[in-house]
Write a protein that holds these residues in place. Structure first.
Motif: not given
Lengths: 406, 512, 538
Positions: A110, A291, A293, B139-142, B305, B307-309, B311, B461-462, B466-467, B471, C169, C177, C180
């Motif tokens: 990604d 699109h 990846t 977001m943490v890196g933002s 993408d 990895q998004f799918t 996740r 928590i996981d 943000m999760n 993300y 990030e 994740r 936990t």
């Protein structure tokens, strides 16, 4: 209550006794591997060199040579949604790829970092074969999530493959009865009946020269090898090992996984992986298609211009710059990158290398700190590097159809 | 395409309606498309037997005053049937414990004192966390100002708890319910009842670490009517008010309008196609569906993408709660209880809950099933014919995919549920007029919620902040421009709260 | 006896000895008091049967900080860490799955079971390695107190934030994740084959009163791969001469620097006067005085057994009582008169020398935990059998073998209490499990020692027999270990410190807890810090 285990004899467990795996050509390759010099590639024995690496290398430039690519991983993709699935995985436009052609591809995470590269064979409208140096099934299956009609099969062991490369390769194939092979264009696929079976031939390879790859049933492997060497004697055929192939591919401008780039999924440290732009593969990133990846990340990266560059270098002197650190100045004050591959090119008569350098130094001076040894004693020198844009070796015959002398 | 809206909202659940109401109130043209014949999703009050009505979600612990005020829900008919139900831990011996807002009856003086401390501590923690349920996660890196401000505020809230509380929250947060209860209380019945909210709805049991306290604090996020308000007309009463409010602001609400897919142009969401083939265009498409449905069925993996799918695909979405609705011809008698007008927890100990969980882990169910029971008709008689009653129960644990398949095991499960009830209400079988039993698989089929999961994805928590759901989609916008999430799969999660819908609306108004 | 020392360390476990060695090296007059007649605590080598040397508690080593090994010159004091390898997980079908250090062998082995998993293992290992490298930065450091505004704490927080930021990030969020989650859920995200998942899951429950599907076990898994042998992160080694060699070597360093050890000297109480530790009183009534008292005992024992309740704040007493230190592991140590047959593996194969495990599915792993929850030892237990003497010829005579079996789960309490009969029945369950895969195993047993948590507690002094001196759950890790507000090794009264595995970074033979405690003590004494930094990966 502990479960009663069934004890099984070791004979029925395949792996203990097998050890290193053997490709379908092993009986022939091992007979020629005089010093028994093997590396292990995906669990299979692969010849490092047979008799003399330099001799084998020259066969690819001067006559013809065969390299056993059977250990390469081969995957079959089938199903109605397969074009869409692959098109979303790789950076090139799969919908534009015609049946019976081959396309070099990369696929990215990604974040637009290269997972791996390989060649995509379109065998039918809804059937493809994808070949890559390392196993990638995990990624392909992740990429298929959400596509209901895609079937992915690891056919690595069901297909034997052999690369035949060099200026006389076409003539040899013709002499073997593969009529019409001279009309096969680069990246095209042809099929022939042979010896009671079928052989698929693609005009592809990893040497940058005229050459073909032959795909066949493992049962045909030994007869094919024998026939090639029988007929090939007059065409100067030689077996080719890892070392000579590595020389040829570097001259031809091809990158090697785990040498010139580190697969993103196996990379632990941040940014130790690479984008296609860094690797000089911007030409296969197609932003005009639908699109895929990594698209968003790659669009951002391209716009920023802020990516390292894998550059081809011609280095003064004749000492290969292996493992060299690169600098922006001859005093080695500003470190800008490192050499990933290097060699003395016997055909080009040049000291060539790939270097990965930071974006802002891409257009400036490049100096390599070269260490070389003479009878165990180490010497250091700083050599000027010239950036080269074209592959070091790119003969016309590789592109001509029909090829010359055929 | 003939019609065009500023925003289309797929799914008329309470979050979809909330989002619609906020968007419409801000002047956007909004269309809500609901697949079912009734708005409200798991919050809808449905007639499950002639004359008997109930909603799958049955109480409103998390509803906030802000939402009610912003959308003038009271002006649109929303009212509480009961400000707050006491929780009653039922003992099989007829000795019960009543847990009220600030009263605890039926336990030792020691437990009573401990309860005061426990509750005060949780309330302090809940107050610290409360603002964040109603905010877009950072977001943490933002380097974005808003993200940094939210993170800064989070740190500040922790610090201003004081050193002692700050240390305690960072430790307690990870305790399993069982350890937390054991640190404070003696009485097994009390512990079981207080641990209930820490695990209900997720694949967690009293001994599961890390997620219990977060769930408890989440349940304490509401501030209307006290702890456990019950709306008039069932939770559907709230749905009707939300719909009326959205409608008044100009949102168009359509039922029987299943969306088959989201349409894209130039990789941007531009409308939807309905199951009947109709196309409707919109500048923004918002999904109230769960993340798996949203991304895989409505949008399609090809637009996302890899990895998004992955996740989204790895989200744990198998529900473990079954819903039981009983139509009763009279008020059930519970041994030792004068009037069953609280929220009753039927679990004799945390171990009993754990035992039931252990069966569900392996795709089975226990013979003794812990449950939470409410008789809403005691507070709103209109939900049943005169003199008749409805019993509404959340039953744990019912695996989403039971081994052998639900078709063959439904009867046995219902038998186990009724047997578990009979231990407390011996005569209840004779009072039953009709039964509706919804396994997670039924919830999935009838309400289009993947896995029949309340929270659309595990509340843990996981999969938090943000999760949530992951993300790249945790700030309501998704990798596909113009496509937003507003359901329970987004922050903060499930439960009838409307925060996801309201937060999504704010994100959309800011960005489009 | 009535001597005065600069510092007294209670308990001659490896962490106590490490702390003492650094204090002595710094020039302090140090005494270690030990209740047993031998030193080492849970890192011991004992000749429990003539001719066989038993590592009868801890049995393998990976977390021992290389920089301490080097700094205390432990090799000169007799220590050698020998890497060993190859784990075999037997399955009920008679097959097995094995873990090899060699990349190609590992690939071939896993692809026998799943082509996909053979590939996915690379992705899994890279992800786990990323977390291991992150966490390794913090092992030889004192956890920051996040509630503090002291420059040092703020500095540590910044250090931590930088290390996190170095992952990017996306990986920070993945790490949150991971930390936990349950090991089972985590492995399900990578692998399809149950044998493969089981092989990788086993370290997630070692010493832990949780099941593979309990949230939090993914971290325990990481705890077992964050160590290294000579920079090979995740590798494990054996101490030549048994685990006692580690304790002996550290004791050697301690003595060289002038430290003393007094054995058979159980401490009755830590003496406190005017909110200052002043020494200890032994069970025999002897008083020994020192301005520094360091407890290597677990936090629960320290604050509920050897400190007077009136000497410590009330909330600390409650914290100690609530401290989770659950016994969940057993040990069966066996002297064998020959090499047992494992018919699935040919004699002479390299796997024959490795570690054996006997469960083949995550469901069996989880069910083993269910038994523990009900207060029973697992009927179908997880057994990790390490063939120590194959790698270490000093443990048994040629042709004889010592094997160490580690078992999950075995409760600290059983109904009606532990008896010798119940202990032996537990031992039989373990031998039965092994015998399923090795028909002649039972016949070769010359002697065996069965240790339930009951024995471990009584002999070593680990409360409930918990091998980590406290559960490795997030409520008891980093700045929460052992308790919030007490994570910087300092006790409730001046001059009193903790140095056991109950402190950060937790269980395992690491020496890190002891070294970190020594650093804090030296800091308080305003002496120069002599405790080394960790050998980090960059």
């Amino acid at each position: 209550m502990p479960l009663q285990a069934k004890l099984q004899s070791v004979d029925s467990i395949s792996h203990v006794e097998t050890g290193v795996l053997h490709s379908p050509f092993h009986s022939r390759t091992s007979a020629l591997n005089i010093n028994q010099q093997w590396s292990v590639w995906n669990g299979f024995a692969s010849a490092i060199y047979y008799g003399d690496a330099l001799l084998e290398y020259f066969a690819t430039r001067n006559a013809c040579a065969v390299f056993d690519v059977s250990p390469m991983r081969k995957y079959r993709f089938q199903g109605v949604e397969v074009e869409a699935m692959l098109n979303r995985m790789v950076t090139r436009d799969v919908t534009a790829q015609k049946v019976d052609t081959v396309a070099y591809n990369v696929w990215c995470t990604d974040a637009g970092r290269v997972v791996d590269d390989g060649t995509l064979f379109r065998l039918a409208n809804d059937e493809f074969m994808l070949c890559c140096a390392d196993p990638c099934l995990d990624w392909f299956l992740l990429s298929a999530v959400g596509f209901s009609q895609v079937e992915i099969t690891d056919i690595s062991d069901a297909v034997a493959s052999l690369a035949l490369q060099g200026p006389t390769s076409c003539a040899l194939l013709k002499a073997m009865g593969f009529d019409g092979i001279d009309h096969c264009k680069p990246f095209q696929i042809m099929r022939f009946p042979w010896n009671g079976g079928d052989i698929m031939i693609s005009r592809t390879g990893y040497t940058g020269d005229l050459g073909y790859e032959l795909w066949l049933d493992p049962g045909l492997a030994e007869p094919l090898w024998d026939a090639l060497f029988e007929q090939g004697r007059v065409f100067g055929i030689q077996p080719l090992g890892d070392e000579s192939l590595d020389m040829a591919r570097l001259e031809a401008g091809f990158i090697a996984p785990d040498v010139d780039f580190h697969g993103a999924l196996h990379t632990v440290e941040l940014h130790h992986d690479h984008s296609p732009f860094e690797l000089g593969l911007g030409w296969i990133v197609n932003f005009k298609k639908t699109h895929f990846t990594g698209r968003a990340a790659l669009e951002r990266e391209k716009a920023s211009g802020n990516y390292r560059r894998l550059v081809k270098l011609d280095i003064e002197g004749n000492k290969p710059a292996e493992n060299s650190v690169l600098y922006a100045d001859s005093h080695c004050r500003r470190e800008i990158g490192y050499v990933t591959s290097a060699m003395w090119s016997p055909v080009v008569k040049a000291n060539i290398a790939y270097g990965l350098i930071e974006a802002k130094y891409a257009d400036g001076e490049i100096w390599a700190e070269v260490y070389h040894q003479k009878e165990l004693r180490w010497y250091r020198k700083v050599a000027r590097c010239l950036k080269v844009s074209k592959p070091f070796w790119s003969p016309e015959r590789a592109k001509q159809t029909p090829p010359p002398d055929c | 395409m003939s019609e065009h809206y500023d925003a289309i909202i797929i799914g008329g659940g309470h979050n979809g309606l909330t989002c619609a109401a906020y968007l419409a109130k801000a002047g956007r043209s909004v269309l809500v498309l609901e697949a079912a014949a009734q708005l409200g999703g798991l919050g809808a009050t449905r007639e499950f037997a002639p004359g008997y009505r109930a909603s799958v979600a049955h109480t409103l612990p998390q509803l906030g005053r802000q939402l009610v005020a912003d959308l003038d829900l009271e002006g649109h008919g929303f009212r509480l049937a009961n400000a707050s139900l006491p929780t009653i831990a039922l003992g099989q011996d007829g000795r019960h414990i009543s847990i009220g807002d600030d009263s605890l009856l039926g336990v030792s003086a020691q437990d009573e004192a401990a309860y005061g401390n426990y509750r005060a501590l949780l309330q302090r923690f809940a107050a610290a966390l409360n603002p964040f349920w109603h905010k877009c996660p950072p977001m943490v890196g933002s380097r974005g100002v808003k993200d940094m401000a939210t993170l800064g505020q989070f740190g500040w809230k922790l610090r201003t708890l004081g050193r002692r509380d700050m240390r305690e929250i960072m430790r307690m947060m990870f305790l399993p319910a069982q350890d937390l209860m054991d640190e404070y209380f003696e009485n097994p019945l009390l512990k079981a009842a207080l641990s209930w909210d820490a695990n209900v709805g997720s694949k967690l049991a009293p001994r599961s670490p890390n997620n219990a306290v977060l769930a408890l604090l989440y349940r304490m996020s509401g501030d209307i009517g006290g702890d456990l308000p019950l709306p008039a007309g069932g939770v559907g009463g709230l749905i009707e008010a939300l719909a009326a409010s959205a409608g008044k602001h100009g949102a168009e609400l359509r039922i029987d309008s299943a969306v088959s897919r989201v349409l894209l142009e130039d990789r941007r969401a531009c409308g939807v196609e309905l199951a009947n083939g109709d196309l409707v265009s919109a500048s923004t498409v918002v999904s109230n569906a769960d993340p798996k449905t949203s991304f895989f069925k409505l949008l399609g993996a090809r637009h996302l993408d890899v990895q998004f799918t992955h996740r989204i695909n790895r989200l744990r979405t198998d529900g473990l709660v079954a819903k039981l609705h009983l139509a009763l011809d009279g008020l059930p008698t519970i041994t030792g209880l004068e009037r069953p007008d609280g929220r009753m927890i039927l679990a004799e100990s945390m171990q009993a809950i754990e035992n039931a969980f252990d069966r569900a882990k392996y795709g089975d169910f226990a013979t003794q099933l812990p449950m939470e029971v409410v008789i809403p008709t005691l507070h709103d008689p209109a939900l049943a014919p005169e003199g008749k009653h409805v019993l509404s129960a959340l039953v744990q644990y019912a695996p989403c995919r039971v081994s052998g398949g639900w078709a063959g095991r439904r009867e046995a499960f219902l038998e186990a549920v009724l047997n578990s009830l009979v231990r407390y209400a011996p005569a209840i079988r004779e009072q039953v007029v009709a039964i509706e039993l919804l396994t997670p698989e039924d919830l999935e089929a009838q309400f289009r919620v993947t896995g029949g999961h309340w929270h659309h994805a595990e509340f843990a928590i996981d999969t938090w902040w943000m999760n949530r759901p992951t993300y790249g989609a945790s700030q309501y916008r998704t990798p596909v421009e113009g496509f937003y999430l507003c359901g329970a799969g987004a922050h903060p999660g499930g439960g009838i709260m409307g925060a996801a819908g309201a937060n999504a609306a704010r994100a959309i108004l800011k960005e489009t | 006896m009535n001597r005065t020392y600069d510092a007294i360390v209670i308990g001659a476990g490896h962490n106590g000895l490490t702390s003492a060695a650094y204090l002595a090296k710094s020039g302090l007059d140090v005494l270690v008091v030990e209740k047993n007649d031998y030193i080492g605590g849970a890192a011991v080598s004992r000749e429990l049967h003539e001719g066989w040397l038993y590592s009868n508690c801890s049995y393998v080593c990976s977390l021992l900080r290389q920089s301490i090994h080097r700094d205390l010159d432990l090799t000169r004091h007799g220590l050698m860490i020998v890497p060993y390898n190859g784990t075999t997980n037997f399955s009920r079908t008679g097959d097995y799955i094995a873990e090899y250090p060699d990349h190609d062998m590992q690939y071939r082995e896993i692809r026998r079971h799943s082509l996909r998993d053979a590939d996915a293992v690379h992705r899994y290992e890279a992800d786990l390695m990323r977390y291991a490298r992150l966490i390794r930065h913090f092992l030889l450091r004192t956890p920051a107190d996040p509630t503090s505004f002291k420059p040092r704490d703020l500095g540590e927080l910044v250090f931590m934030a930088k290390k996190f930021a170095g992952m990017g990030e996306e990986q920070v969020l993945e790490f949150i994740r991971f930390m936990t989650m349950s090991a089972g859920d985590y492995l399900d995200e990578y692998f399809e084959n149950d044998l493969v998942k089981t092989l990788f899951s086993t370290s997630s429950i070692i010493g832990t009163a949780l099941g593979v599907y309990s949230p939090g076990t993914a971290y325990v898994l990481l705890h077992h791969v964050m160590g290294d042998v000579d920079g090979a992160v995740g590798a494990w080694g054996l101490a030549r001469g048994g685990m006692g060699a580690i304790s002996d070597a550290i004791a050697g360093a301690l003595k060289e620097h002038g430290g003393e050890i007094l054995t058979e000297a159980p401490v009755a109480q830590i003496l406190v006067r005017n909110s200052r530790a002043t020494g200890v009183v032994l069970e025999n009534g002897d008083e020994i005085h020192a301005g520094i008292v360091v407890s290597n005992l677990d936090p629960k024992r320290t604050f509920t057994h050897i400190m007077d309740q009136k000497d410590i704040p009330e909330d600390l007493y409650d914290k100690a009582r609530n401290f989770k230190i659950r016994g969940s592991s057993g040990k069966v140590n066996i002297a064998l008169t020959g090499m047992p047959d494992f018919p699935s593996l040919p004699p002479g194969h390299m796997l024959r020398n490795g570690t054996f495990q006997f469960l083949d599915s995550l469901e069996r792993m989880e069910r083993a935990y269910d038994d523990w929850k009900h207060g029973r030892w697992s009927a179908d237990p997880f057994v990790e059998m390490t063939q120590s003497s194959v790698w270490d010829p000093t443990l048994a005579a040629p042709g004889h073998y010592f094997v160490s079996c580690f078992i999950q789960y075995c409760p600290a309490e059983v109904e009606g209490g532990w008896t010798p009969e119940k202990r032996d029945a537990f031992g039989d369950t373990v031998i039965d499990q092994i015998s399923n895969y090795s028909p002649n195993f039972r016949d070769l047993i010359a002697h065996m020692e069965v240790r339930t948590p009951h024995e471990i507690e009584n002999e070593i002094g680990l409360t409930e027999g918990n091998i980590f001196q406290g559960e490795l759950t997030l409520d008891q890790l980093m700045f929460n270990r052992p308790f919030p507000g007490y994570s910087q090794y300092r006790g409730p009264v001046k001059g009193m410190y903790m140095c056991g595995s109950g402190t950060h970074p937790g269980g395992g033979v690491s020496s890190a807890c002891g070294a970190n405690a020594a650093r804090e003590i030296l800091l308080d004494l305003k002496r120069p810090n002599i405790v080394p930094e960790d050998d980090v990966d960059e």
